[in-house]
Design a protein around this motif. Structure first.
Motif, short mmCIF file in Angstrom:
data_model
loop_
_atom_site.label_atom_id
_atom_site.label_comp_id
_atom_site.label_asym_id
_atom_site.label_seq_id
_atom_site.Cartn_x
_atom_site.Cartn_y
_atom_site.Cartn_z
N TRP A 46 0.90 -1.11 -0.14
CA TRP A 46 -0.12 0.07 -0.03
C TRP A 46 0.86 1.16 0.07
O TRP A 46 1.65 1.27 0.66
N GLN B 191 -4.81 -2.53 3.97
CA GLN B 191 -5.56 -1.16 4.31
C GLN B 191 -6.75 -1.29 3.65
O GLN B 191 -7.75 -0.26 3.62
N ASP B 192 -6.96 -2.10 2.42
CA ASP B 192 -8.02 -2.16 1.70
C ASP B 192 -8.77 -3.19 1.81
O ASP B 192 -9.88 -3.57 1.11
#
Length: 661
Positions: A53, A204-205
Motif C-alpha cells: 500500500w 488497508q483495503d
C-alpha cells in the motif's frame, strides 16, 4: 466459353494470393507450437507476495503445459511404502487409486496463481494432450472487463487450443478474492485440469483484515468429489448404459485415503496415501480459502471438529461474518472462513462430507497444532461423524441470500428486464442418447432424461460468436422469446439450439431461476459478471411449474431483497424452489450461463447472455485464432486456378511492362 483478358487474369491471381494469405492466417489455431518443459511447481513465484500500500502492480508470467499423466506413476518410485517418495516432483499419489489424469505442469491440482489486485496475469498454455483433444482455460471469478476474448470458453469466446499448439491469456486481476482456473473445453476439468487463482489486496483495503492473523498459501483448499475412472468412461456408461453418476470418493488438495496397500511389517494395519495437513499456531487466527471443483450432483459439507467457523466471503465478495458449525459448498463456489486455533493442543479433523446420495464419500484433512504430537487426533470424534448445528446453505440453516453484503451499492431498477428460466430433467427422446426408432426413451428401462433450460438443450456454436458471429447460420440461434414460444412443442419432442438471452448494454438484468422439482440443487455460474442474490426460497409443493411461478410473481408473492444483497457469481437453486439474481449488464460480450455440474453442462444445461452489440466490443487481440466452418469462398473464374508462384510471376511481368513500355 468467355475467357478473361490479361488485366482480369492479373486481378484474379492477385486476389487469390491475398485471400490465400488471409485464409492461412485465419486457420492458424494458435500463436506457437512446441511445449514448455513441465515445472515441478516447487519454485515460489515473484508475484506471490504481501500486497503493498499504495499498490505496486506487477506483470506476472506463467507457463502451463497440459498433458495426460497417471496416478502413482514411475515418478513416485516406492510410494506409499517409502513416504518420502510420495513427495517427489511429478509424483501424484491422490488417494491411491490408479487411473489416468490430466495434469498441468505435472501437478494435481495444477499450479496456483497468487497475485495482488491490479497485477497483470499472462499465462502461456501449451497443449500436449497426446489424444489430440483441444483445451482452453476459464478464469472463474474474473469478469474479463475489456478482455472478453480471454474468458476461455471453447467455441464461445475462443477456439480450442489444438494439440502441439499454444495460446497466451492476458488479463488484469481486478477482482480480488478467492477464485480458480479450470478447463472449459469438454470435461477435462473433471479429470484434473484446474487450480487456485487467488487475488489478494493490501490490508488497508481489506475490511476483514482485523479478523485474522494469517492469510497463507498453505491454507488455500480445493475440495472435490472424485471418480475412480476417467470422466468420459463414467459419462458414457451413465448415458448409454447402466453406469452410475455418483462420486467414488472425495479429495482435499488432491489428497485422500481410500485404497489400502498391504503392510508387510504389520499385516493388520494397511498403508494409505497421505492426507492433507494444515499446521496452525495455538491462539492464532487463520483465513482459509475453500474452492469447490466438484463435478457431480453431490454438495460438500465442510467443518472442523471442535471448532466454529466464521465465514466472511463467497466468490470473491465480502459479507458480514456469520459464525457456523459447518457450511455447504457447491460446484464452482468459493467460501472464505476464519479458523481460531483456540482449542487444546492436538490434531483435529477438517471434514469434507458428501451429501444427497454421496454420504459414503468423505475425506478428512488434519488441522495440526504446533507442538502437538503428529497424528494425535481429537478422540471425541470418529471418522464418520457428521457435524450438526448451524449450517450455512443447509435446507434448515441460513441461506446465502440471507448474508449481508458489506458493499453498499444499489441495483438500478428503472431500466430492468426480467427473464424467467425454468429447468428439470425432462423425458424427451434426446437423439444423442436414444434412437426414436430403435430404442426410444419410452420403451427402454435405461432412460436418459435431459436437463434443459425452458425445455431446450444448449448446443455449442459452430464458431465462437464473440469473434465470428457472421460465420454462424442464423437458424442455429434461438432467442429467449422464441424458446418460450417453443415450449408446447419442446415438451413433447427434443429441442436444441444456441439459446441466447440478448440484453442492452448497461441494462439491469433479472433472472428468475425456477427448479420445477429436479431433486437436485443445481449451482449456476455466470461468466462476465457478478450478481446480487435478491431472492431464494423453496415452495411447499415438491414440484412447481414456470407458469405457476410467473403467476405468483405477478401477484406480488415472490419478494426481493434489494438492501445489501450478497454478491456472487455462482449460486444454487433449491429443488422445487427459486433463486432470483440481478446484475447490471455493463460488460459487452457473449457470456456463458450454465449449471456447474459437469454432466449437466455437457448435455446442454446452459445458455448465452449476449450483452450489447459487436460495436460495443473491444478489438480482438492481434492474430486472434479463428476456427469453425468458414463462409463459402467466392468463385473467381471457370479457368484453372493459378498457383501463388504463377501469381507472383504475372505480377512481375505486369510491373515490368508498366515501367519500361
Amino acid at each position: 466459353m468467355r475467357t478473361m483478358g490479361r488485366g482480369a487474369a492479373l486481378v484474379s491471381c492477385l486476389s487469390f494470393c491475398v485471400i490465400s494469405v488471409l485464409l492461412l492466417n485465419l486457420i492458424q489455431p494458435s500463436e506457437g507450437h512446441g511445449a514448455a518443459a513441465p515445472s515441478s511447481g516447487s519454485d515460489e513465484h515473484e508475484c506471490l507476495r504481501e500486497c503493498e500500500w499504495p499498490p505496486a502492480p506487477k506483470h506476472c508470467r506463467y507457463n502451463f503445459t497440459v498433458e495426460w499423466n497417471y496416478v502413482l506413476s514411475k515418478a513416485c518410485y516406492d510410494c506409499p511404502y517409502n513416504r518420502t517418495h510420495c513427495s517427489r516432483p511429478h509424483c501424484i499419489p491422490l488417494n491411491g487409486v490408479r487411473r489416468p489424469i490430466i495434469t498441468v505442469n505435472r501437478m494435481f491440482p495444477g499450479p496456483a496463481i497468487e497475485v495482488c489486485k491490479g497485477d497483470t496475469i499472462e499465462v502461456k498454455v501449451y497443449n500436449h494432450m497426446v489424444n489430440g483433444e483441444g483445451v482452453s482455460i476459464h478464469w472463474h471469478g474474473f469478469p474479463q472487463k475489456n478482455t472478453p476474448y480471454m474468458d476461455g470458453v471453447a467455441m464461445v469466446t475462443q477456439c480450442p487450443i489444438p494439440e502441439s499448439a499454444s495460446f497466451t491469456y492476458e488479463m488484469v486481476a481486478d477482482h480480488p478474492g478467492t477464485h480458480w482456473w479450470h478447463s472449459h473445453s469438454g470435461m477435462l476439468r473433471a479429470d484434473g485440469m484446474f487450480g487456485a487463482l487467488i487475488v489478494r489486496k493490501p490490508a488497508q483495503d481489506d475490511q476483514h483484515s482485523a479478523l485474522f492473523d494469517y492469510d497463507l498459501s498453505e491454507n488455500v483448499m480445493l475440495v472435490q468429489d472424485w471418480l475412480h475412472s476417467t470422466t468420459l468412461d463414467k459419462f458414457t456408461a451413465n448415458h448409454f448404459s447402466d453406469g452410475s453418476n455418483k462420486a467414488d470418493s472425495v479429495l482435499i488438495n488432491g489428497k485422500g485415503r481410500f485404497q489400502p496397500f498391504p503392510n508387510t511389517v504389520d499385516p493388520a494395519t494397511p498403508l494409505y496415501t497421505d492426507r492433507e495437513i494444515f499446521t496452525v499456531k495455538p491462539d492464532h487466527r487463520y483465513r482459509f480459502r475453500v474452492i469447490s471443483s466438484a463435478i457431480t450432483n453431490a454438495p460438500l459439507k465442510v467443518s472442523v471438529d471442535s471448532h466454529n467457523l466464521a465465514v466472511i466471503a463467497s466468490d470473491g465478495d465480502d459479507f458480514q461474518p456469520v459464525v457456523v458449525d459447518a457450511f455447504i459448498i457447491y460446484a464452482g463456489e468459493r467460501f472464505d472462513f476464519i479458523l481460531n486455533a483456540n482449542q487444546a493442543l492436538g490434531s483435529y479433523c477438517l471434514r469434507v462430507q458428501g451429501l444427497d446420495g454421496a454420504e459414503d464419500s468423505n475425506e478428512c484433512a488434519e488441522i495440526r497444532y504446533e507442538r502437538a504430537s503428529a497424528h494425535v487426533v481429537d478422540t471425541t470424534h470418529t471418522e464418520t461423524d457428521d457435524r450438526g448445528g448451524i449450517i450455512l446453505q443447509d435446507l434448515n440453516g441460513p441461506s446465502i441470500s440471507e448474508m449481508i453484503s458489506i458493499v453498499n451499492d444499489t441495483i438500478p431498477q428503472e431500466n430492468m428486464v426480467t427473464h424467467y428460466v425454468a429447468f428439470d430433467f425432462y423425458k424427451v427422446n434426446n437423439h444423442h442418447y436414444h434412437d426414436p426408432m430403435l430404442y426410444p426413451i419410452e420403451d427402454v428401462a435405461l432412460q436418459t432424461s435431459s436437463p434443459q433450460l425452458n425445455h431446450v438443450s444448449f448446443t455449442l456454436p459452430s464458431a465462437p460468436p464473440l469473434s465470428q458471429l457472421a460465420y454462424i447460420p442464423a437458424e442455429e440461434l434461438c432467442e429467449s422469446s422464441d424458446v418460450l414460444n417453443m415450449t408446447e412443442r419442446c415438451t413433447e419432442e427434443f429441442c436444441e439450439c444456441i439459446h441466447v438471452i440478448s440484453v442492452q448494454l448497461d441494462q439491469t438484468v433479472e433472472l428468475v431461476l425456477v427448479d420445477e422439482g429436479s431433486g437436485v440443487r443445481h449451482p449456476f455460474h455466470l461468466h462476465g459478471h457478478s450478481f446480487h442474490v435478491v431472492g431464494q426460497d423453496v415452495f411447499n409443493a415438491s414440484r412447481i411449474s414456470l407458469e405457476e411461478v410467473m403467476e405468483l410473481d405477478k401477484a406480488g408473492e415472490i419478494p426481493r431483497n434489494l438492501d445489501l444483497a450478497p454478491i456472487k457469481d455462482t449460486v444454487i437453486v433449491p429443488s422445487g424452489g427459486y433463486t432470483i439474481i440481478q446484475f447490471v449488464a455493463d460488460n459487452p460480450g457473449w457470456w456463458f450461463f450454465h449449471c456447474h455440474i459437469e454432466f449437466h453442462v455437457a448435455t446442454g444445461m446452459g445458455l448465452l447472455v449476449h450483452v450489447g452489440t459487436d460495436n460495443d466490443l473491444p478489438k480482438p487481440p492481434d492474430n486472434f485464432p479463428r476456427c469453425g466452418t468458414f463462409p463459402p469462398e467466392p468463385s473467381f473464374s471457370t479457368q484453372p486456378t493459378a498457383s501463388p508462384t504463377v501469381c507472383v510471376l504475372v505480377f512481375m511481368i505486369w510491373l515490368r511492362e508498366l515501367l519500361f513500355r
